[in-house]
Design a protein around this motif. Structure first.
Motif, short mmCIF file in Angstrom:
data_model
loop_
_atom_site.label_atom_id
_atom_site.label_comp_id
_atom_site.label_asym_id
_atom_site.label_seq_id
_atom_site.Cartn_x
_atom_site.Cartn_y
_atom_site.Cartn_z
N GLU A 1 10.60 -4.17 -13.94
CA GLU A 1 11.26 -4.34 -12.71
C GLU A 1 11.08 -2.83 -12.05
N VAL A 2 10.37 -3.13 -10.72
CA VAL A 2 10.00 -1.78 -10.13
C VAL A 2 10.85 -1.13 -9.65
N GLU A 3 12.08 -1.46 -8.99
CA GLU A 3 13.11 -0.79 -8.51
C GLU A 3 13.82 0.26 -9.49
N LYS B 1 3.74 5.81 -14.07
CA LYS B 1 4.53 6.43 -13.15
C LYS B 1 4.33 5.56 -11.90
N LEU B 2 5.41 5.62 -11.13
CA LEU B 2 5.22 5.00 -9.71
C LEU B 2 5.21 6.25 -8.80
N TRP B 3 4.27 6.29 -7.83
CA TRP B 3 3.97 7.42 -7.13
C TRP B 3 4.08 6.64 -5.58
N GLU B 4 4.52 7.64 -4.60
CA GLU B 4 4.41 7.41 -3.36
C GLU B 4 3.23 7.90 -2.77
N GLY C 1 0.83 -1.28 0.11
CA GLY C 1 -0.27 -0.11 0.14
C GLY C 1 0.69 1.22 0.03
N ARG C 2 2.20 1.02 -0.24
CA ARG C 2 2.99 2.52 -0.11
C ARG C 2 3.26 2.93 -1.61
N HIS C 3 2.92 2.43 -2.56
CA HIS C 3 3.20 3.05 -3.81
C HIS C 3 2.20 2.62 -4.82
N VAL C 4 1.85 3.51 -5.61
CA VAL C 4 0.76 3.20 -6.66
C VAL C 4 1.34 3.50 -8.12
N LEU C 5 1.06 2.70 -9.13
CA LEU C 5 1.20 2.82 -10.47
C LEU C 5 0.03 3.50 -11.30
N SER C 6 0.59 4.40 -12.17
CA SER C 6 -0.54 5.14 -12.94
C SER C 6 -0.15 5.54 -14.30
N THR C 7 -1.14 5.42 -15.17
CA THR C 7 -0.98 5.70 -16.48
C THR C 7 -1.71 7.12 -16.79
N GLU C 8 -1.22 7.47 -17.90
CA GLU C 8 -2.02 8.89 -18.54
C GLU C 8 -2.44 8.50 -19.80
N THR C 9 -3.50 9.01 -19.95
CA THR C 9 -4.47 8.60 -21.40
C THR C 9 -3.37 9.48 -22.65
N CYS D 1 5.83 11.87 -7.42
CA CYS D 1 6.32 10.48 -8.35
C CYS D 1 7.62 10.40 -8.15
N VAL D 2 7.98 9.05 -8.15
CA VAL D 2 9.33 8.73 -7.79
C VAL D 2 10.15 7.71 -8.89
N ARG D 3 9.35 7.31 -9.97
CA ARG D 3 9.92 6.55 -11.05
C ARG D 3 8.94 6.63 -12.16
N MET D 4 9.68 6.75 -13.39
CA MET D 4 8.86 6.53 -14.61
C MET D 4 9.32 5.23 -15.44
N PHE D 5 8.26 4.59 -16.11
CA PHE D 5 8.69 3.31 -16.56
C PHE D 5 8.25 3.77 -18.07
#
Length: 401
Positions: free
Chosen positions: A180-182, A136-139, A117-125, A145-149
């Motif tokens: 790979e999330v990290e 994007k990976l969010w805290e 429950g500490r992070h969330v992945l999101s996409t954009e249209t 936002c802590v990381r981009m895929f």
């Protein structure tokens, strides 16, 4: 605690569990308890919170904190709510008392929460001129936002985390991407569907992946090799939603053909074909004990069914099309998100709607509970809202409130 009344026309609140002569709470008999107009309210709250933090047992903490929680106006105070939430994991939840918007996360598109429950992945249209859909990976705690895929070509239709949170999946077009999330590194691309992929999930052990597609099929993949192990065929229209049972032995799939199919993963055999919806089945999920499943559809209903028999146990009548459903961690409650921008909290045993949450501006695409069940999340493609769930708590030793 104890109250005393005097000829001086005051009432005093005393704490008999700690070495205080009296808490600084004194008011005229005509004044309300813990009056917000009185400066003594804040000092009283501070002292009770200190007593709560110093208490040696959960029962003592609950006794102290309940004094504040019972004053409805104080429930939303961040310090009271934070401590009350920490007790929810240690005390029985007696009755749902309400909920409110706790924070907004500025995510776009689809989202998925990590197992902790500490992070969330999101996409954009995707918009004109974009070649790929940003992931994007969010805290959650900070909303940062802590990381981009980077590297997923086209729109992303579904994202999810692996059970250990170390890997993630995204699907769209005809492919399944393994990340790979990290590091945000693209590890592997799974190819085999003829048309766009709508839904994806990991098996409970993280070794396999299911994907559902516009080509009417469900595919089972090996995470380690990227090889397609099996194709489940039987739907007569697009597959919209897939998931694994908690033991990984079965998998339900929902479809535009208005049915839900339950598959045996090891053989690919269809165990049950369940009809009953009058329109597209949009979302399906298992309870954690694997005995029941929920499915929601465009026909404005959420259906609860018995996995062993394939029979519908209960119909939860929603509003407008239902796009997403999920069980609470203890299986006693469920969330549904609808096209009319509302989220509904249900009591599974009775089918009663306990609360309708409003605050979104568009159709709800995703709903989820936090891993500890103290919060609910919903996304409309423009933002994600975290809802605080407030429960009356009982004695941790088994007694009532």
């Amino acid at each position: 605690y104890a109250l005393s009344g005097s000829n001086d026309r005051t009432v005093k609140l005393w704490d008999i569990a700690v070495d205080w002569q009296a808490l600084p709470a004194e008011w005229e008999l005509s004044a309300p308890v813990l009056s917000e107009e009185s400066g003594e309210r804040d000092e009283l709250m501070r002292r009770i919170l200190v007593a709560c933090d110093q208490a040696g047992s959960v029962a003592e903490k609950l006794r102290h904190l309940r004094v504040l929680w019972q004053q409805g106006s104080l429930r939303r105070h961040p310090e009271v709510a934070r401590r009350w939430r920490s007790l929810m994991a240690q005390c029985p939840r007696i009755k749902f008392e309400g909920g409110w918007k706790e924070q907004t996360i500025n995510t776009k598109g689809l989202i998925a929460f990590s197992p902790d429950g500490r992070h969330v992945l999101s996409t954009e249209t995707m918009t004109e001129g974009m070649e790929e859909d940003p992931i994007k990976l969010w805290e959650v705690a900070t909303g940062e936002c802590v990381r981009m895929f980077e590297g997923h070509a086209g729109n992303v239709m579904s994202v999810c985390f692996s059970p250990n949170g170390e890997q993630a999946l995204s699907v769209g077009n005809k492919i399944v991407n393994l990340w790979e999330v990290e590091t945000g590194r693209l590890v592997r691309v799974l190819k085999g569907h003829k048309y766009g992929v709508n839904s994806v999930c990991f098996s409970p052990d993280g070794r396999h992946v299911l994907s559902g597609s516009h080509d009417n099929t469900v595919k089972l993949w090996d995470v380690g090799t990227g090889r397609c192990l099996r194709t489940f065929e039987g739907h007569t229209s697009d597959v919209t939603s897939v998931c694994f049972s908690p033991d990984g032995q079965h998998a339900p799939s929902g479809s535009w053909d208005k049915t839900l199919k339950l598959w045996e993963v090891a053989t690919g055999q269809c165990v049950h074909t369940i009809a009953g919806h009058t329109n597209v089945v949009q979302s399906v999920c298992f309870s954690l004990d694997g005995r029941q499943a929920l499915w929601g559809g465009v026909d404005e209903t959420v259906k609860l069914w018995d996995v062993s028999t394939g029979l519908c146990v209960r119909v939860l009548k929603g509003k407008y099309g239902v796009n997403s459903v999920c069980f609470s961690p203890d299986g006693r409650h469920a969330l549904s998100g609808s096209s009319n921008a509302t989220v509904e909290l249900w009591e599974v045993a009775t089918g009663q709607c306990l609360r309708t949450f409003e605050g979104h501006t568009g159709p709800i695409l995703f709903v989820a509970f936090s891993p500890d069940g103290t919060a609910a999340y919903s996304s409309d493609g423009n933002e994600t809202i975290q809802w605080y769930l407030d429960w009356e708590l009982g004695d941790p030793n088994g007694g009532g409130a």
